[in-house]
Design a protein around this motif. Structure first.
Motif, short mmCIF file in Angstrom:
data_model
loop_
_atom_site.label_atom_id
_atom_site.label_comp_id
_atom_site.label_asym_id
_atom_site.label_seq_id
_atom_site.Cartn_x
_atom_site.Cartn_y
_atom_site.Cartn_z
N THR A 187 0.81 -1.22 0.00
CA THR A 187 0.00 0.00 0.00
C THR A 187 0.84 1.27 0.00
O THR A 187 0.32 2.34 -0.31
N ASP A 188 2.12 1.17 0.35
CA ASP A 188 2.98 2.36 0.45
C ASP A 188 4.31 2.08 -0.21
O ASP A 188 4.97 1.07 0.06
N GLU A 237 1.16 6.53 -1.70
CA GLU A 237 0.50 5.95 -0.53
C GLU A 237 -1.00 5.87 -0.78
O GLU A 237 -1.56 6.67 -1.52
N GLY A 238 -1.65 4.89 -0.15
CA GLY A 238 -3.09 4.75 -0.27
C GLY A 238 -3.59 3.51 0.42
O GLY A 238 -2.84 2.84 1.15
N ASP A 239 -4.87 3.21 0.22
CA ASP A 239 -5.48 2.03 0.85
C ASP A 239 -5.48 0.82 -0.07
O ASP A 239 -5.90 -0.26 0.34
N VAL A 294 -0.18 -3.37 3.92
CA VAL A 294 -1.34 -3.85 4.66
C VAL A 294 -1.49 -5.31 4.26
O VAL A 294 -1.94 -5.62 3.17
N GLY A 310 -10.23 0.97 -3.82
CA GLY A 310 -9.31 1.72 -2.97
C GLY A 310 -8.41 2.65 -3.76
O GLY A 310 -7.62 3.41 -3.17
N SER A 322 -8.12 6.49 -3.05
CA SER A 322 -7.41 7.00 -1.88
C SER A 322 -5.93 7.24 -2.13
O SER A 322 -5.23 7.79 -1.28
#
Length: 1122
Positions: free
Chosen positions: A330-331, A395-397, A423, A352, A355
């Motif tokens: 996720t990052d 970055e995000g979900d 994640v 997602g 985001s």
């Protein structure tokens, strides 16, 4: 490309390495630098490591032992630093470079990126920590128009290591050539490197090691257009690869990019943008051009390595190792290079994606997403981040993969991002097939390899063969043959063998399958002459039979006995003339026999691909002959294979005969699309023709096609039996059904019909309310009993063990057993498939008696010769030969045509040279030359068990003169008389007047001369080579005596020499030519001639070969007329 100092910053992993889903962070690293452009070209030459700390301060040491270089520095948490290395850190020398590895060790988790830069050429790669290295790699080296080298470097860690390199193709290294498929094994000391460089591709090369290593690959300076650029990547090990990848869309409109997909397992199947591909062997690759306006999705049934190779027009090429979807995060963090047009490429889950933020130089923006054409669950975006050197965070979900690339004139770069925090998705249950490797024509199901198809071999009619691969041939052999067996062993394939014994039926020029033997799980099952029964390890049992807890089962299905195993073998035989063998595809390329090698290529099932003539077929047949007690079997219709004229063939193709198979509107027409009737028509015409129009042959041929149709799920019109007058008569309690259940209700399984999933079969079915019991239909009250997997009819008495100590009887559906033993004068044995207590000795010896009758010849009453010999064996069979019927052998006083065999070789009679020969299944051989010489040979099992003129066979010559009462005779005449068994009136055991003749000394000396009997003792004579094998003294003495008694008559001398010659050859010695037209001339019948060393049997009576390719003692070559 021109690269300026950059900073790579990554966020903190949630729990160091363990929480980073595939992120390249750790505490120990090893790497090296590949040769960049020309070694002498030093303009703006720099080697750098970029070290980035995570959430803790770190003390980092960088060391290159071969240069005595070592540097230690302390880095605060969350920062990065460029560390320059000496120019000597770049490899140049081919092969081993001792202690040249670049070693990085840290007190806390860090990430490492390396850069190798010169003016207008350079590249970088992410360096993996040592705990993520592997022991198995496949290489990719890009090919372009540059004359520079393709490169591979192997970097060893802290321990001694053995490494195997297996080239996929022929490789030309600098001054060295390696041959494809020939493995090279090297040993590397701690922190040594091994460099391969050459102008030919190294793609597909496999590198395997005892302990983990790092592998880097690339190109010294790759040109995909006008200029070249140094490209390299650290390759991922096989264990870290995935089955699904997203290939980013990079560059401009003129850019040409390729997805490089390398298989690491055989038979890898790919889907790329809905197109199917197959890579047959590990190391094979596909270069898939990106001709679409968006990214590609690569999906595979097995792990693959995927890279992106781009010409990056109008700039220089770059190479990036891609991240499998199983390692998304996720990052991410990635650095752009100052002075170049920089783009960050993002591939994200659609859910997602809203985001996601891309942040650099103090600002953030949301990507503009496009969606994949081939897979709507993914989105992608290429974000222009300017020409400044920037630390870019994504970055995000959503789970993502991130890459950066850029370029300007004569400069390019491409690099994967470094994930910072993942994640971790819910851990899916482990795939039980993940580490399972299945062979060709198998697939993994729940962790086990299962076959994906089956293949069937056929032997039908007289017989016509069709192999697993579809090759057809005919032959009329009557021996025992291996139909199929496991020729290429494998630890996870169960061994088995299927054999057939063929025989004649009415016409000795054609044959049919008579018995079928299956050997599997150390059990031998024979389907032979007893309908509704099979032999299990020699013992007859009623069907159905279940062995080893169901691993093997045999049942009756319609007209067939059907044997199945738990691994998919299926053997069907109708106790008559149709045999079908079906094997699972797991045995692909592992079989041998008359059914072929099952490799998908019918052309190699016969020695010559397009020739199925008799000579060609016989070349293959003889390779697969098994041991056979039938001495008179032959492979080739006794050399007289039948033929059918065109007129005969046309007759039997009429619609009222075999032609009914192909009638457009006939009884079988509904099946024509599923099963081609042409083969069955040809077989039918031939079989019916050579059997002179036999109705039963026609009916069986038509049934073969009807059965094939039913097995394919096609029902044929049962009127064919009426049209062709092939009426089927069913026994009491049953009726005919054209499509009845293949698993009829039986006493052992009353509910089998309801559970049966097999296709229906034609034949007799039990009437309503009745079930199958052996070969009859009975009510359930009339059923027998089950015992240890076998069925026994009611009232049947049987032994429950192999030692005849427990006897059972079926009473009212139950087996009632009791302990019993054989009587003292009985033994427990199997005879003709039936176990019982039989009269005999403990040694299970077959009783026999050999009688000889002597006679005086001419006027000389002083000596006697053998007149006749007889053998009584198998209780009531008497075989006799006599001088008065020269050349003939009688069985129970009736002459038989030679050669003659009865009951599968139980007793065999034939002529061999001047001798009549009788052999038995228990090893007895009796020879008589219809004149004076008789010999009896017994196996060692009869040691100490015989009596008579031949002695007791106990290895002690001193007690051979035992009389029947067990006492030693004091004179040879007394001994001979004691074994008298009758005779003609006036016969006597004594010499005339009680005085036995003796030879005068002068005559003895005369007949010991080489012109007479002395030829036996002559070291340089024809019998000289026999002296080292056989003691000739007694033969010389007997020859001299006989010649003396007959006053030098030539017949006495020739008979003695013939006896010695035969004995020598039986002992394996070579005998020279001793007969001439003047000395003991041979006498041969019409159409034959004499040979001193001819074949042991006529060509059609050759001895069968034993199983397994073992050599068998061949019969001795003897002088004979041929």
């Amino acid at each position: 490309m021109d690269i300026r100092p950059l900073t790579v910053c990554v966020a903190v992993c949630a729990a160091l390495l363990a929480a980073c889903h595939g992120c390249s962070t750790g505490r120990e690293f090893i790497t090296t630098f590949l040769p960049n452009y020309l070694h002498s070209y030093g303009r703006q030459r720099t080697l750098h490591l970029v070290l980035t700390t995570q959430d803790s301060d770190a003390t980092v040491t960088v060391k290159v032992s071969s240069l005595r270089f070592s540097r230690t520095l302390r880095l605060p948490a969350g920062q990065s630093r460029w560390v320059p290395l000496p120019h000597g850190s770049e490899l140049n020398k081919q092969f081993v470079n001792e202690k040249s590895a670049v070693q990085i060790s840290s007190t806390a988790a860090i990430s490492v990126v390396s850069f190798n830069r010169r003016f207008a050429t350079g590249d970088g790669t992410v360096v993996s920590p040592t705990e993520q290295l592997g022991t198995d790699y496949f290489v990719f080296t890009p090919s372009g128009r540059s004359s520079m080298d393709k490169l591979v470097a192997i970097v060893n860690g802290k321990s001694q290591n053995r490494i195997t390199i297996l080239p996929r193709t022929d490789v030309s290294l600098r001054n060295v050539k390696w041959t494809r498929g020939r493995a090279r094994t090297i040993r590397l000391a701690p922190y040594a490197t091994y460099l391969l460089r050459g102008r030919t591709t190294l793609t597909g090369t496999r590198i395997q090691s005892q302990k983990p290593v790092a592998v880097l690959a690339g190109h010294q300076c790759l040109s995909m257009g006008r200029n070249c650029d140094h490209v390299y990547e650290q390759l991922p090990p096989v264990h870290s690869l995935g089955k699904e990848y997203m290939v980013p869309k990079t560059g401009r409109r003129k850019t040409t990019s390729q997805a490089v997909i390398v298989a690491v397992e055989d038979n890898t199947e790919l889907t790329v943008h809905s197109r199917k591909h197959k890579l047959a062997r590990a190391g094979d690759l596909i270069l898939q051009k990106q001709i679409y306006t968006g990214p590609l999705v690569v999906k595979s049934n097995k792990k693959v390595m995927v890279l992106l190779l781009s010409d990056n027009r109008p700039f220089d090429p770059f190479l990036i190792t891609l991240i499998p979807t199983s390692k998304l995060s996720t990052d991410w963090a990635v650095e752009t290079v100052g002075g170049l047009h920089n783009t960050v490429s993002i591939l994200s889950e659609k859910e997602g994606a809203a985001s996601v933020k891309v942040c650099w130089s103090g600002r953030c923006r949301s990507p503009r997403w496009s969606f994949f054409l081939s897979d709507k669950q993914w989105a992608w975006s290429n974000v222009n981040v300017g020409q400044q050197q920037s630390h870019v965070r994504v970055e995000g979900d959503a789970l993502m993969a991130v890459y950066a690339y850029g370029g300007r004139h004569r400069h390019s770069y491409g690099i994967a991002g470094v994930c910072s925090e993942a994640v971790t998705p819910p851990t899916p249950p482990p795939d039980p097939c993940e580490k399972v490797k299945c062979r060709v024509k198998e697939r993994c199901v729940k962790g086990e390899c299962v076959h994906v198809s089956t293949a069937t071999c056929r032997a039908v009619g007289d017989p016509h063969y069709s192999t697993f691969d579809g090759q057809r041939f005919n032959f009329q052999g009557t021996c025992t043959y291996i139909m199929t067996t496991v020729a290429k062993k494998a630890s996870d394939l169960r061994d088995f063998a299927v054999t057939t014994k063929n025989d004649h039926r009415g016409n000795r020029r054609v044959s049919y399958v008579r018995t079928v033997g299956v050997t599997v799980y150390e059990q031998h099952i024979t389907i032979g002459r007893h309908r509704s029964q099979v032999e299990v390890n020699g013992e007859l049992q009623h069907l159905p039979v279940s062995l080893l807890g169901g691993k093997i089962s045999v049942k009756q299905s319609g007209a067939y006995a059907t044997l199945t195993t738990d691994f998919g073998l299926n053997v069907r035989y109708d106790w008559n003339m149709r045999l079908y063998i079906t094997v699972p595809s797991s045995y692909y390329q592992h079989l041998g026999g008359l059914c072929g090698n099952y490799n998908g290529d019918m052309t190699d099932d016969l020695p010559e691909a397009k020739d199925s003539s008799v000579p060609t077929v016989l070349k293959m047949i003889r390779k697969w002959k098994a041991e056979d007690s039938d001495r008179f079997c032959d492979d080739n219709c006794a050399g007289r294979c039948p033929q059918c004229s065109e007129k005969q063939q046309a007759h039997f193709r009429l619609p009222r005969l075999c032609g009914v198979l192909t009638e457009a509107n006939g009884s079988f027409s509904a099946c024509h699309k599923q099963v081609d009737p042409s083969m069955y028509l040809d077989n039918c015409v031939y079989d019916v023709c050579v059997d002179k129009g036999a109705r039963w042959v026609l009916c069986e041929s038509l049934k073969s096609y009807a059965d094939a149709c039913l097995s394919e799920g096609v029902k044929v019109n049962p009127e064919w039996r009426m049209v062709t007058k092939c009426f089927l008569s069913c026994p009491k309690g049953s009726h005919y059904e054209a499509c009845g259940p293949s698993c009829p209700a039986s006493c052992s399984d009353p509910h089998s019909e309801k559970q049966c999933k097999d296709p229906c079969v034609e034949g007799c079915q039990c009437d309503q309310g009745l079930v199958v019991s052996g070969d009859r239909c009975v009510s359930q009250k009339g059923c027998g009993c089950q015992h240890k997997g076998s069925y026994y009819p009611p009232g049947k008495a049987f032994w429950a063990d192999n030692t005849c100590t427990t006897k059972c009887e079926c009473i009212q559906g139950e087996a009632k057993c009791k302990s019993v033993t054989c009587k003292k004068n009985e033994r427990c044995a199997l005879k003709e498939g039936v176990r019982n207590c039989y009269p005999g000795s403990d040694k299970d010896l077959e009783r026999f008696q050999v009688l000889v009758q002597n006679e005086n010849r001419g006027r000389n009453k002083a000596v006697a010769y053998t007149k006749s010999v007889s053998l009584t064996v198998f209780d009531d069979i008497i075989v006799s030969m006599s001088r008065g019927n020269a050349g003939k052998i009688l069985v129970n006083s009736q002459p038989v045509n030679l050669p003659y065999s009865m009951e599968d070789g139980k007793l065999s009679l034939y002529r061999q040279g001047y001798f009549g020969v009788v052999t038995t299944s228990f090893g007895l051989t009796l020879r008589f030359n219809w004149n004076s010489y008789v010999s009896l040979t017994l196996p060692s099992t009869y040691s100490s068990a015989t009596g008579g003129l031949c002695g007791n066979y106990n290895g002690k010559p001193g007690d051979d003169l035992l009389k029947p009462d067990g006492t030693l005779a004091n004179h040879i005449n007394v001994f001979g008389h004691s074994w008298k068994a009758g005779g003609d009136a006036g016969c006597t055991s004594d010499c005339p007047n009680g005085r036995c003749p003796e030879c005068e000394p002068a005559l003895t000396l005369r007949y010991q001369d080489k012109k007479y009997c002395g030829i036996i003792a002559d070291e340089q004579g024809p019998f000289g080579k026999c002296h080292s094998t056989l003691d000739h003294t007694s033969f010389l003495t007997e020859c001299v005596f006989d010649l003396c008694m007959y006053q030098g008559h030539a017949s006495a001398l020739c008979n003695s020499l013939s006896a010695f010659s035969t004995t020598c050859q039986e002992a394996g010695a070579t005998v020279g030519s001793w007969r001439t037209q003047q000395f003991c001339p041979p006498s041969c019948g019409a159409n034959s001639h004499y040979e001193q060393c001819g074949p042991p049997l006529p060509a059609h009576l050759q001895w069968p070969r034993p199983p397994g390719g073992l050599r068998q003692e061949r019969p001795l070559l003897r002088r004979l007329c041929v």
